[in-house]
Design a protein around this motif. Structure first.
Motif, PDB file in Angstrom:
ATOM      1  N   LEU A 105      -1.280  19.823   5.900  1.00  0.00           N
ATOM      2  CA  LEU A 105      -1.291  20.798   6.991  1.00  0.00           C
ATOM      3  C   LEU A 105      -0.928  22.204   6.510  1.00  0.00           C
ATOM      4  CD1 LEU A 105      -1.457  21.411  10.056  1.00  0.00           C
ATOM      5  CD2 LEU A 105       0.971  20.825  10.187  1.00  0.00           C
ATOM      6  N   PHE A 106       0.155  22.323   5.750  1.00  0.00           N
ATOM      7  CA  PHE A 106       0.654  23.649   5.402  1.00  0.00           C
ATOM      8  C   PHE A 106       0.052  24.233   4.136  1.00  0.00           C
ATOM      9  CE2 PHE A 106       4.151  21.963   8.064  1.00  0.00           C
ATOM     10  CZ  PHE A 106       4.016  22.871   9.098  1.00  0.00           C
ATOM     11  N   ARG A 107      -0.297  23.402   3.183  1.00  0.00           N
ATOM     12  CA  ARG A 107      -0.894  23.917   1.949  1.00  0.00           C
ATOM     13  C   ARG A 107      -2.416  23.898   2.003  1.00  0.00           C
ATOM     14  NH1 ARG A 107      -0.252  22.901  -3.242  1.00  0.00           N
ATOM     15  NH2 ARG A 107      -1.004  20.813  -2.967  1.00  0.00           N
ATOM     16  N   GLY A 108      -2.973  23.048   2.875  1.00  0.00           N
ATOM     17  CA  GLY A 108      -4.423  22.964   2.971  1.00  0.00           C
ATOM     18  C   GLY A 108      -5.065  22.313   1.759  1.00  0.00           C
ATOM     19  N   ARG A 109      -4.282  21.498   1.065  1.00  0.00           N
ATOM     20  CA  ARG A 109      -4.765  20.826  -0.137  1.00  0.00           C
ATOM     21  C   ARG A 109      -4.424  19.348  -0.058  1.00  0.00           C
ATOM     22  NH1 ARG A 109      -4.938  25.631  -0.951  1.00  0.00           N
ATOM     23  NH2 ARG A 109      -5.524  26.920  -2.658  1.00  0.00           N
ATOM     24  N   MET A 110      -5.170  18.524  -0.803  1.00  0.00           N
ATOM     25  CA  MET A 110      -4.841  17.107  -0.857  1.00  0.00           C
ATOM     26  C   MET A 110      -3.440  16.969  -1.439  1.00  0.00           C
ATOM     27  SD  MET A 110      -7.181  15.581   0.666  1.00  0.00           S
ATOM     28  CE  MET A 110      -6.589  13.929   0.395  1.00  0.00           C
ATOM     29  N   PRO A 111      -2.611  16.163  -0.812  1.00  0.00           N
ATOM     30  CA  PRO A 111      -1.200  16.078  -1.190  1.00  0.00           C
ATOM     31  C   PRO A 111      -0.968  15.492  -2.582  1.00  0.00           C
ATOM     32  CG  PRO A 111      -1.598  15.141   0.980  1.00  0.00           C
ATOM     33  CD  PRO A 111      -2.936  15.393   0.371  1.00  0.00           C
ATOM     34  N   ILE A 130       0.839  -1.201   0.000  1.00  0.00           N
ATOM     35  CA  ILE A 130       0.000   0.000   0.000  1.00  0.00           C
ATOM     36  C   ILE A 130       0.875   1.251   0.000  1.00  0.00           C
ATOM     37  CG2 ILE A 130      -1.945  -1.076   1.202  1.00  0.00           C
ATOM     38  CD1 ILE A 130      -0.883   0.437   3.772  1.00  0.00           C
ATOM     39  N   PRO A 131       0.367   2.327  -0.605  1.00  0.00           N
ATOM     40  CA  PRO A 131       0.998   3.624  -0.360  1.00  0.00           C
ATOM     41  C   PRO A 131       0.557   4.082   1.031  1.00  0.00           C
ATOM     42  CG  PRO A 131      -0.901   3.894  -1.796  1.00  0.00           C
ATOM     43  CD  PRO A 131      -0.745   2.416  -1.542  1.00  0.00           C
ATOM     44  N   ASN A 132       1.431   4.746   1.745  1.00  0.00           N
ATOM     45  CA  ASN A 132       1.130   5.168   3.107  1.00  0.00           C
ATOM     46  C   ASN A 132       0.677   6.626   3.119  1.00  0.00           C
ATOM     47  OD1 ASN A 132       1.025   5.476   5.882  1.00  0.00           O
ATOM     48  ND2 ASN A 132       3.229   5.804   6.072  1.00  0.00           N
ATOM     49  N   PHE A 133      -0.597   6.826   3.358  1.00  0.00           N
ATOM     50  CA  PHE A 133      -1.154   8.179   3.346  1.00  0.00           C
ATOM     51  C   PHE A 133      -0.867   8.957   4.627  1.00  0.00           C
ATOM     52  CE2 PHE A 133      -3.496   6.070   0.011  1.00  0.00           C
ATOM     53  CZ  PHE A 133      -3.593   7.055  -0.959  1.00  0.00           C
ATOM     54  N   ALA A 134      -0.152   8.332   5.581  1.00  0.00           N
ATOM     55  CA  ALA A 134       0.211   9.023   6.821  1.00  0.00           C
ATOM     56  C   ALA A 134       1.675   9.443   6.844  1.00  0.00           C
ATOM     57  CB  ALA A 134      -0.095   8.128   8.024  1.00  0.00           C
ATOM     58  N   GLN A 135       2.398   9.230   5.752  1.00  0.00           N
ATOM     59  CA  GLN A 135       3.801   9.599   5.710  1.00  0.00           C
ATOM     60  C   GLN A 135       3.948  11.102   5.950  1.00  0.00           C
ATOM     61  OE1 GLN A 135       5.915  11.016   2.909  1.00  0.00           O
ATOM     62  NE2 GLN A 135       7.865  10.161   3.551  1.00  0.00           N
ATOM     63  N   TRP A 136       5.016  11.523   6.586  1.00  0.00           N
ATOM     64  CA  TRP A 136       5.149  12.903   7.044  1.00  0.00           C
ATOM     65  C   TRP A 136       5.025  13.929   5.919  1.00  0.00           C
ATOM     66  CZ3 TRP A 136       8.792  16.438   5.604  1.00  0.00           C
ATOM     67  CH2 TRP A 136       9.941  15.949   4.956  1.00  0.00           C
ATOM     68  N   LYS A 137       5.510  13.622   4.721  1.00  0.00           N
ATOM     69  CA  LYS A 137       5.408  14.592   3.616  1.00  0.00           C
ATOM     70  C   LYS A 137       3.949  14.804   3.217  1.00  0.00           C
ATOM     71  CE  LYS A 137       9.916  13.516   1.660  1.00  0.00           C
ATOM     72  NZ  LYS A 137      10.624  12.896   0.550  1.00  0.00           N
ATOM     73  N   VAL A 138       3.176  13.740   3.265  1.00  0.00           N
ATOM     74  CA  VAL A 138       1.749  13.837   2.946  1.00  0.00           C
ATOM     75  C   VAL A 138       1.047  14.663   4.018  1.00  0.00           C
ATOM     76  CG1 VAL A 138      -0.383  12.514   2.649  1.00  0.00           C
ATOM     77  CG2 VAL A 138       1.774  11.638   1.710  1.00  0.00           C
ATOM     78  N   ARG A 139       1.364  14.378   5.275  1.00  0.00           N
ATOM     79  CA  ARG A 139       0.765  15.139   6.388  1.00  0.00           C
ATOM     80  C   ARG A 139       1.125  16.618   6.292  1.00  0.00           C
ATOM     81  NH1 ARG A 139       1.340  11.594  11.920  1.00  0.00           N
ATOM     82  NH2 ARG A 139       1.120   9.541  10.997  1.00  0.00           N
ATOM     83  N   ALA A 140       2.389  16.902   6.021  1.00  0.00           N
ATOM     84  CA  ALA A 140       2.849  18.295   5.956  1.00  0.00           C
ATOM     85  C   ALA A 140       2.177  19.038   4.805  1.00  0.00           C
ATOM     86  CB  ALA A 140       4.367  18.339   5.818  1.00  0.00           C
TER      87      ALA A 140
END
Length: 198
Positions: A125-131, A112-122
């Motif tokens: 969080l910071f752009r307010g858009r789906m990663p 699976i791709p990990n949707f909780a990886q820190w780059k996805v979270r960041a």
């Protein structure tokens, strides 16, 4: 023959002389390697006609089918191992598909791709858009991903269904393995491989 490094992680877990079904086999890169380099008795099922055509042109036995609807046609325990690589998040009924994999085969390898990886979270969080990342390059409106699963989510599903995780390999998109447990991997890994059985 060399294959993508993330696919090599899967191939390394396939035992000799195994009868394998690759669900969502795409262009057949992994299946071709298993059949022609490792001598595995391999079959595939692929949703896209383009993927089926590419597989057949490689000399592979692949049928067109949908993991959500066509796995029920396969008899119980008809394969030693069933592979579902980077597809669970794109099916409509992931729980049922996962259980079908382990009905059809004695074991299942699921990546699976990990949707909780820190780059996805960041990014969220910071752009307010789906990663949109290198490991998940499509935007929200043109992605095949419909279930945003994390490493811990898949561990939870396996536990709730009484499935055993025989091997867990968190890794980066380029196939570089990360030597860490599930909680830290949930933050750091771009992808994860699970070897599951009942």
């Amino acid at each position: 023959m060399t294959i993508r490094k993330d696919l090599q992680l899967i191939a390394d877990l396939v035992p000799a002389n195994a009868r394998v079904l690759d669900v969502g086999c795409g262009d057949g890169e992994l299946l071709d390697y298993l059949v022609n380099e490792r001598g595995i008795d391999g079959r595939g099922i692929e949703l896209s006609q383009k993927g089926v055509n590419e597989c057949v042109s490689r000399g592979l036995f692949v049928v067109q089918g949908d993991a959500d609807n066509d796995l029920e046609e396969y008899p119980d325990q008809s394969f030693d191992l069933v592979i579902l690589s980077r597809t669970l998040q794109a099916v409509h009924r992931p729980r049922e598909v996962l259980l079908d994999l382990l009905r059809i085969g004695r074991q299942a390898i699921v990546t699976i791709p990990n949707f909780a990886q820190w780059k996805v979270r960041a990014d969220l969080l910071f752009r307010g858009r789906m990663p949109v990342t290198k490991s998940m390059p499509q935007t929200w409106y043109n992605t095949d991903n419909i279930h945003f699963c994390t490493i811990l989510d898949l561990f939870d599903l396996a536990e709730s269904e009484g499935l055993k995780v025989r091997s867990f390999v968190p890794h980066m998109r380029n196939g570089r393995r990360l030597d860490m447990g599930p909680k830290l991997a949930n933050l750091m890994a771009e992808q994860a491989l699970f070897l599951l059985e009942k």
